[in-house]
Every structure is written in structure tokens, then in C-alpha cells.
Design a protein around this motif. Structure first.
Motif, PDB file in Angstrom:
ATOM      1  N   ALA A  28      -7.088  18.511  -8.250  1.00 11.03           N
ATOM      2  CA  ALA A  28      -8.051  17.422  -8.384  1.00 11.03           C
ATOM      3  C   ALA A  28      -7.504  16.259  -9.210  1.00 11.03           C
ATOM      4  O   ALA A  28      -7.801  15.098  -8.940  1.00 11.03           O
ATOM      5  CB  ALA A  28      -9.343  17.951  -9.010  1.00 11.03           C
ATOM      6  N   ALA A  29      -6.678  16.587 -10.207  1.00 17.50           N
ATOM      7  CA  ALA A  29      -6.120  15.530 -11.059  1.00 17.50           C
ATOM      8  C   ALA A  29      -5.233  14.579 -10.263  1.00 17.50           C
ATOM      9  O   ALA A  29      -5.197  13.378 -10.526  1.00 17.50           O
ATOM     10  CB  ALA A  29      -5.337  16.148 -12.216  1.00 17.50           C
ATOM     11  N   ILE A  30      -4.501  15.114  -9.287  1.00 15.33           N
ATOM     12  CA  ILE A  30      -3.651  14.274  -8.440  1.00 15.33           C
ATOM     13  C   ILE A  30      -4.519  13.451  -7.498  1.00 15.33           C
ATOM     14  O   ILE A  30      -4.298  12.247  -7.328  1.00 15.33           O
ATOM     15  CB  ILE A  30      -2.659  15.150  -7.638  1.00 15.33           C
ATOM     16  CG1 ILE A  30      -1.739  15.936  -8.581  1.00 15.33           C
ATOM     17  CG2 ILE A  30      -1.835  14.284  -6.690  1.00 15.33           C
ATOM     18  CD1 ILE A  30      -0.797  15.096  -9.385  1.00 15.33           C
ATOM     19  N   LEU A  31      -5.524  14.083  -6.878  1.00 16.12           N
ATOM     20  CA  LEU A  31      -6.405  13.369  -5.952  1.00 16.12           C
ATOM     21  C   LEU A  31      -7.091  12.199  -6.645  1.00 16.12           C
ATOM     22  O   LEU A  31      -7.291  11.140  -6.046  1.00 16.12           O
ATOM     23  CB  LEU A  31      -7.459  14.325  -5.382  1.00 16.12           C
ATOM     24  CG  LEU A  31      -6.948  15.483  -4.504  1.00 16.12           C
ATOM     25  CD1 LEU A  31      -8.118  16.337  -4.041  1.00 16.12           C
ATOM     26  CD2 LEU A  31      -6.177  14.965  -3.295  1.00 16.12           C
ATOM     27  N   ALA A  32      -7.441  12.404  -7.905  1.00 20.80           N
ATOM     28  CA  ALA A  32      -8.169  11.365  -8.641  1.00 20.80           C
ATOM     29  C   ALA A  32      -7.317  10.118  -8.872  1.00 20.80           C
ATOM     30  O   ALA A  32      -7.849   9.045  -9.140  1.00 20.80           O
ATOM     31  CB  ALA A  32      -8.669  11.916  -9.969  1.00 20.80           C
ATOM     32  N   LYS A  33      -5.996  10.245  -8.791  1.00 21.30           N
ATOM     33  CA  LYS A  33      -5.105   9.113  -9.037  1.00 21.30           C
ATOM     34  C   LYS A  33      -4.994   8.176  -7.840  1.00 21.30           C
ATOM     35  O   LYS A  33      -4.411   7.117  -7.952  1.00 21.30           O
ATOM     36  CB  LYS A  33      -3.717   9.620  -9.437  1.00 21.30           C
ATOM     37  CG  LYS A  33      -3.689  10.343 -10.779  1.00 21.30           C
ATOM     38  CD  LYS A  33      -2.281  10.812 -11.114  1.00 21.30           C
ATOM     39  CE  LYS A  33      -2.247  11.536 -12.461  1.00 21.30           C
ATOM     40  NZ  LYS A  33      -0.882  12.029 -12.793  1.00 21.30           N
ATOM     41  N   GLY A  34      -5.522   8.592  -6.688  1.00 21.40           N
ATOM     42  CA  GLY A  34      -5.506   7.708  -5.534  1.00 21.40           C
ATOM     43  C   GLY A  34      -4.475   8.064  -4.496  1.00 21.40           C
ATOM     44  O   GLY A  34      -3.641   8.953  -4.671  1.00 21.40           O
ATOM     45  N   THR A  35      -4.547   7.327  -3.384  1.00 20.41           N
ATOM     46  CA  THR A  35      -3.737   7.644  -2.202  1.00 20.41           C
ATOM     47  C   THR A  35      -2.245   7.596  -2.477  1.00 20.41           C
ATOM     48  O   THR A  35      -1.498   8.502  -2.081  1.00 20.41           O
ATOM     49  CB  THR A  35      -4.097   6.670  -1.066  1.00 20.41           C
ATOM     50  OG1 THR A  35      -5.476   6.834  -0.742  1.00 20.41           O
ATOM     51  CG2 THR A  35      -3.256   6.965   0.172  1.00 20.41           C
ATOM     52  N   ASP A  36      -1.767   6.556  -3.134  1.00 15.98           N
ATOM     53  CA  ASP A  36      -0.326   6.438  -3.372  1.00 15.98           C
ATOM     54  C   ASP A  36       0.210   7.626  -4.162  1.00 15.98           C
ATOM     55  O   ASP A  36       1.286   8.150  -3.861  1.00 15.98           O
ATOM     56  CB  ASP A  36      -0.019   5.133  -4.122  1.00 15.98           C
ATOM     57  CG  ASP A  36      -0.234   3.909  -3.251  1.00 15.98           C
ATOM     58  OD1 ASP A  36      -0.267   4.072  -2.013  1.00 15.98           O
ATOM     59  OD2 ASP A  36      -0.378   2.803  -3.793  1.00 15.98           O
ATOM     60  N   ALA A  37      -0.541   8.063  -5.169  1.00 16.20           N
ATOM     61  CA  ALA A  37      -0.109   9.202  -5.991  1.00 16.20           C
ATOM     62  C   ALA A  37      -0.084  10.491  -5.168  1.00 16.20           C
ATOM     63  O   ALA A  37       0.821  11.316  -5.321  1.00 16.20           O
ATOM     64  CB  ALA A  37      -1.026   9.356  -7.202  1.00 16.20           C
TER      65      ALA A  37
END
Length: 601
Positions: A581-590
Motif C-alpha cells: 500500500a505504501a508504494i501504491l500511495a506514491k502514485g503511478t510513476d512510483a
């Protein structure tokens, strides 16, 4: 004599060997920890922590007991107390009470294990500042945990906690606590005592309300309540004088929170709720807002007072019921991103929407002088009444080239509706919110001009192959139906740019979508899709939006990271473990960067 045979299986020298069991923690690693004060035992498959670790600063090294000579750099009596112990990604189901033998610990990381309980002696680690207990199986927390007065970071996400004890209010130095992905239904009022708290994450729980005591969090900048069961938000949240980011996505809110005053809030995320009305009273208190996200709600109109949000830079209204936009929107000085995909807009040409935010705002500004407000709001009544008592706006057909027969709760479209069209070049059809079980056959009569069709919120179980004759289509809206597949013949729709298939019953990603090379947006949230083919998806070079939220995707293929044309990739609500979830929260590019990093070389 057989034990001495050369071809025997028994080693003839076995009697002269001393059997030694190799320690799971190399001696050299322990020696290094004595000098550095740090010990990393992550990912070693440990089922228990060896005593040599707990007694690292208590017992003398084995070398010293053997009377070996030491150089100046190996003086064990000058050892450093262990301050950092990493035990993550092992198989620990218990943590020994001997943890008290490491009183100097500042960081203790035991995430990604199988812990069901914590030792009471953890309360003796009075110097502890960071404790990571995430991704375990904890159902409760010992009272001794609240004795850690110097604790600043507490990570408890991905456990089985059903409640958070009142004692958490004693951790007065805490500035970051993550309680996401648990089973909590309530939060204690004592949370308000954490006056140094900067980040509070309670997403992915079962919260039905927030405690009023939460208003005491004077230093809080980020509050994440994503995916709970909140039906309202207490106005006292406005008392949090430092709040900048508020996430309330995937709840049961029917309106925007009404705060008396909230001068610091910069981001408000309200996607996937039940919000229908957006009024001036909801906006007047949000003067500092730069991001307002309202995707996947039921908003029908935007008030002219939205211009009160003078600092707004991003407005996300994807998948709502908005049919027109206030021209005043064009005068918002800082607005850079306006997302409107999946709305039944009738007064704005589809090709204009695809040109981007700047062109759209420019168009709205040009309309302010021509016709303030809705140009057709006061249009003369030129409608004709059909036997079904439905009203067809002939003026809209002649002027806007739009045929609207929505919200009639009809099982079929009367022939009179198509008769009204006559020879008029209709480009937009809206038959949404009816009870259609099959596509109206006469829709094919509009094949030469029709570019936008909305069949959402019906009971369609299939799309006929001859739908492919509508070759001018740019957008298809089929949300909220009973579809399980699409015919391959739809590959003839070579101009198609947007297709909305949300809230249907797809278990497989339709193969025909991989063949529509001009697609820019595929919206398939809330289905049962289990996988996607990144190799075929990469062939859609114009695809910029892919919404697969709330499906059954167990594994995200790393090769999806190669689909670099994507600007909006939405994967929340699927059962996969990675990306977290922490990665998803950073947005599409991340997310794309993370996936590319996992592609096997």
C-alpha cells in the motif's frame, strides 16, 4: 571390519571427528555488532533468536575465553552497546523475554514474522525510539508497551488487532503511528493526547466513526482513513491546526466534511464514496486546498462557488454523474489538472475533453461572456410528449446533437425516441439508468455520426457483435451492468478512446481491448478480473488511464512497469501482496518504477 571398507557408506574417520552444529548467526557478525552497535539478521529463516544475540553485551566473546591475543581494534571490553537490531522477514512466532538484556536499543525491527504476542519485558527498553511490528499476527498488545516514553515511531500495520488500548495515549513523544490493515472498529479517545503526532494511518480497518478526542492532535499533518466504514466525519477535525492531507477514500460518506474552519488542509481525497451534492457550504472552509479528489462518487453538478478554491491545482471528478460544467471553472488561476473521464457531459464535445486541461479551461473562459450559466437552462420548451410520458428535448438534439433518454426506468427504448431524431446528426446518446436487458436495435441507425454512447446502470448481459458497426465511437460507457465478456468484433471500433466497464461481472480481462490500439482509458474497477497480460497491454501505446481497482488480481506482473504510457494506474482493493500500500500511495510513476525493478534479468 565393515566400517573400514572403502566402498562402505560409513566414514572410517567418523570416530575421530567432533560434531559441531553451525550457529545461525556467524561469530564474525556478532563481533562486528559489538563495535558498530548494529546487528542485521533479516531474512535468515530464524525460528528463534539465539541466546548469543540477547547476551551480546552481557557475555564475554568466545575468543576471549580461549585466551587469544587481541589487537587494539578487537578489544571486546570496549564494545558498544547494541542500539539497532533488525530481525525482519524471519519465521519468529515468539520474542523472548530476554529482549530486556539489550536496554540500549533505539531501533527494533521484527516486521514480517509470525508473532502472536509480545514479551512484557519490551517495556524495559526505555531508550527505544522506533518499533516495527508490522506484518505479524498480533491480536493484542501488552500494557508494558505504553511504558516506552521515548518511542517516536510505532508500526503495527498488517496485524489482527481488533482494538487499540487507551494506553497508547501515554506515548507522548510519538510522531508516527501506522495502524492500517487491521480489524479495528473503534479508536480510543486517548489518541488526542499524542500532541507530537505528525502521521496517523488507520486505513483498511472497520472504523464506523472517529473519536472526538482526535481533535487534540495539534501537530498532525497526515490522516489516512482510506477504506473504512465511515458515514460522517466530526467537524472537530478542523481543530487540528496542522492538518494538510486527509484521505477518506472508500468509505460511506454522503457529503463532504463540513469544517467550521480549516486553513491548513491542502489535499482532500474522497474517492469511492456516495457523495451526490457539492455545495458552497462544503467549500468555503477549504481556502488552502490544492488537491480535491472526488472520483467514483455520484456528484451531479459543480457549484459556481468552486472558484472559492483559489489555490486548487488538481480536481479529480472521474466517474461521476456530471452533465455540465460551470463556466467559472475556467477562471481558476492555479488549476493544472482537471480529470473528467466517465461523466455524461453533454455540453462539451468529446474531442475537446481529450485535448487536456488547458484547452478545456480556455473554452470555459470563452463561454463566460457568451452565455453565463447553462446556455440551455432557460431554453424554450420544444419537447414533445410520447406515449410513455417521456420528454425528449428536441432543442438539444438539433443544437447539441445529443439524444437523452435516461433515468426513465424503461425496459426498452420506444420507437418514438428514434423517430424524433429524424435525419439530425446525433453524436451523443444517453440511455443510462433504465432497465435495458438488450441493446436497442435502432441505435445502429446512428452509425454514421454517433461518437459517444452511455448505457450505464442498466441490466445488459451481453453486447451484440453488430455493435461494431458504430465505427465513429470515441467513448462507450457500460458501467453498472451484468456483462461478463465483450465480442471480438468490437476490434472494428478503431477510433475508440475510452471504455468504461466498471461494476460489471468480468472475470477475465476482455481480449478485444488489447486490439483497440487508440484506447486512452480503460476503466474496469469493481469486477472480478484475475489477471492482465502486460505484453499485450504494452501494445496500447496511447493508453494513459487503467483502472483495475477492486478486482481479484493476486499478482501484479512486473512487466506492467514497461507500460510507460500510463499516467494513471489504479490497483487499490486487489488481494495482491506486492506492491504494498505504501508504494501504491506514491502514485503511478512510483508503482511503475517499482515493477520495473522486479523484472527478472
Amino acid at each position: 571390519m565393515s566400517r573400514f571398507k572403502r566402498n562402505g557408506k560409513i566414514d572410517s574417520r567418523a570416530g575421530f571427528k567432533t560434531q559441531t552444529q553451525e550457529s545461525p548467526v556467524p561469530r564474525g557478525l556478532l563481533n562486528a555488532a559489538r563495535s558498530s552497535g548494529q546487528l542485521n539478521l533479516s531474512g535468515r529463516g530464524l525460528t528463534e533468536v539465539p541466546q548469543s544475540v540477547w547476551r551480546l553485551n552481557v557475555d564475554t566473546p568466545e575468543e576471549a575465553q580461549q585466551n587469544l591475543s587481541f589487537g587494539a581494534s578487537d578489544r571486546w571490553w570496549e564494545q558498544t552497546d547494541l542500539t539497532k537490531l533488525l530481525l525482519s522477514s524471519n519465521k519468529l512466532d515468539v520474542l523472548s523475554e530476554d529482549v530486556r538484556l539489550l536496554p540500549a536499543l533505539v531501533v527494533l525491527d521484527v516486521h514480517d514474522n509470525k508473532l502472536t504476542t509480545l514479551p512484557k519485558s519490551i517495556g524495559e527498553l526505555e531508550n527505544l525510539q522506533k518499533l516495527n511490528l508490522s506484518h505479524n499476527k498480533l491480536k493484542e498488545l501488552p500494557e508494558e508497551l505504553w511504558l516506552l516514553k521515548n518511542l517516536r515511531t510505532l508500526q503495527l500495520q498488517q496485524n489482527l488487532l481488533e482494538e487499540l488500548p487507551d494506553g497508547v495515549g501515554q506515548l507522548e513523544m510519538l510522531d508516527d503511528i501506522d495502524l492500517s490493515n487491521n480489524e479495528m472498529t473503534t479508536l480510543p479517545e486517548s489518541l488526542g493526547n499524542l500532541t507530537h503526532l505528525v502521521k496517523l494511518n488507520v486505513s483498511y480497518n472497520k472504523l464506523k466513526s472517529l473519536p472526538h478526542g482526535i481533535s487534540g492532535l495539534k501537530s498532525l499533518k497526515l490522516l489516512d482513513c482510506t477504506r473504512n466504514q465511515l458515514e460522517s466525519v466530526p467537524p472537530v477535525l478542523a481543530n487540528m491546526a496542522s492538518l494538510e492531507q486527509l484521505y477518506l477514500r472508500h468509505n460511506k460518506l454522503s457529503c463532504l466534511p463540513e469544517f467550521p474552519s480549516c486553513q491548513t488542509l491542502k489535499e482532500l481525497h474522497l474517492g469511492n464514496n456516495r457523495i451526490e451534492v457539492l455545495g458552497a457550504e462544503h467549500l468555503s472552509h477549504l481556502s488552502a486546498l490544492s488537491v480535491l479528489e472526488l472520483r467514483d462518487n455520484k456528484v451531479k453538478t459543480l457549484p459556481d462557488d468552486i472558484t472559492l478554491l483559489k489555490d486548487l491545482e488538481r480536481l479529480d471528478l472521474v466517474n461521476n454523474d456530471i452533465s455540465s460544467l460551470p463556466c467559472a471553472l475556467g477562471n481558476m488561476p492555479k488549476l493544472k489538472i482537471l480529470s473528467l473521464e466517465g461523466n455524461p457531459l453533454r455540453a462539451i464535445r468529446r474531442d475537446l475533453l481529450t485535448k487536456g486541461t488547458n484547452e478545456l479551461l480556455k473554452y470555459l473562459r470563452s463561454r463566460i461572456e457568451e452565455a453565463p450559466g447553462d446556455p440551455f437552462k432557460d431554453a424554450p420548451n420544444t419537447a414533445m410528449t410520447l406515449p410513455s410520458q417521456a420528454t425528449i428535448n428536441v432543442h438539444a438534439i438539433k443544437t447539441l446533437k445529443a439524444l437523452n433518454y435516461s433515468e426513465k426506468q424503461e425496459a426498452s427504448i420506444p420507437d418514438e425516441v428514434f423517430d424524433v431524431v429524424d435525419s439530425s446528426p446525433v453524436t451523443s446518446v444517453n440511455f443510462s439508468k433504465n432497465l435495458l436487458t438488450a441493446l436497442p436495435p435502432r441505435i445502429m441507425e446512428l452509425k454514421d455520426t454517433l461518437t459517444d454512447i452511455n448505457l450505464g446502470c442498466n441490466k445488459l448481459t451481453s453486447i451484440p457483435a453488430d455493435f461494431s458497426v458504430l465505427k465513429c465511437l470515441l467513448q462507450i460507457d457500460l458501467r453498472n451492468n451484468l456483462l461478463t465478456s465483450l465480442p471480438l468484433e468490437l476490434e472494428a471500433l478503431t477510433k475508440l478512446r475510452t471504455i468504461i466497464l466498471s461494476f460489471n461481472r468480468f472475470k477475465v480481462f476482455p481480449d478485444v481491448l488489447y486490439r483497440l490500439e487508440n484506447l486512452e482509458a480503460i476503466l474496469m474497477c469493481n469486477n472480478q478480473v484475475g489477471s492482465i497480460d502486460p505484453a499485450q497491454l504494452k501494445g496500447l501505446e496511447k493508453l494513459s488511464s487503467l483502472d483495475l481497482q477492486n478486482n481479484d488480481i493476486m499478482q501484479v506482473p512486473p512487466e506492467l512497469g514497461n507500460c510507460t504510457s500510463l499516467r494513471a494506474l489504479m490497483l487499490d482493493g486487489n488481494p495482491f501482496r506486492n506492491p504494498r500500500a505504501a508504494i501504491l500511495a506514491k502514485g503511478t510513476d512510483a508503482v511503475l518504477e517499482y515493477l520495473r525493478g522486479r523484472i527478472p534479468t
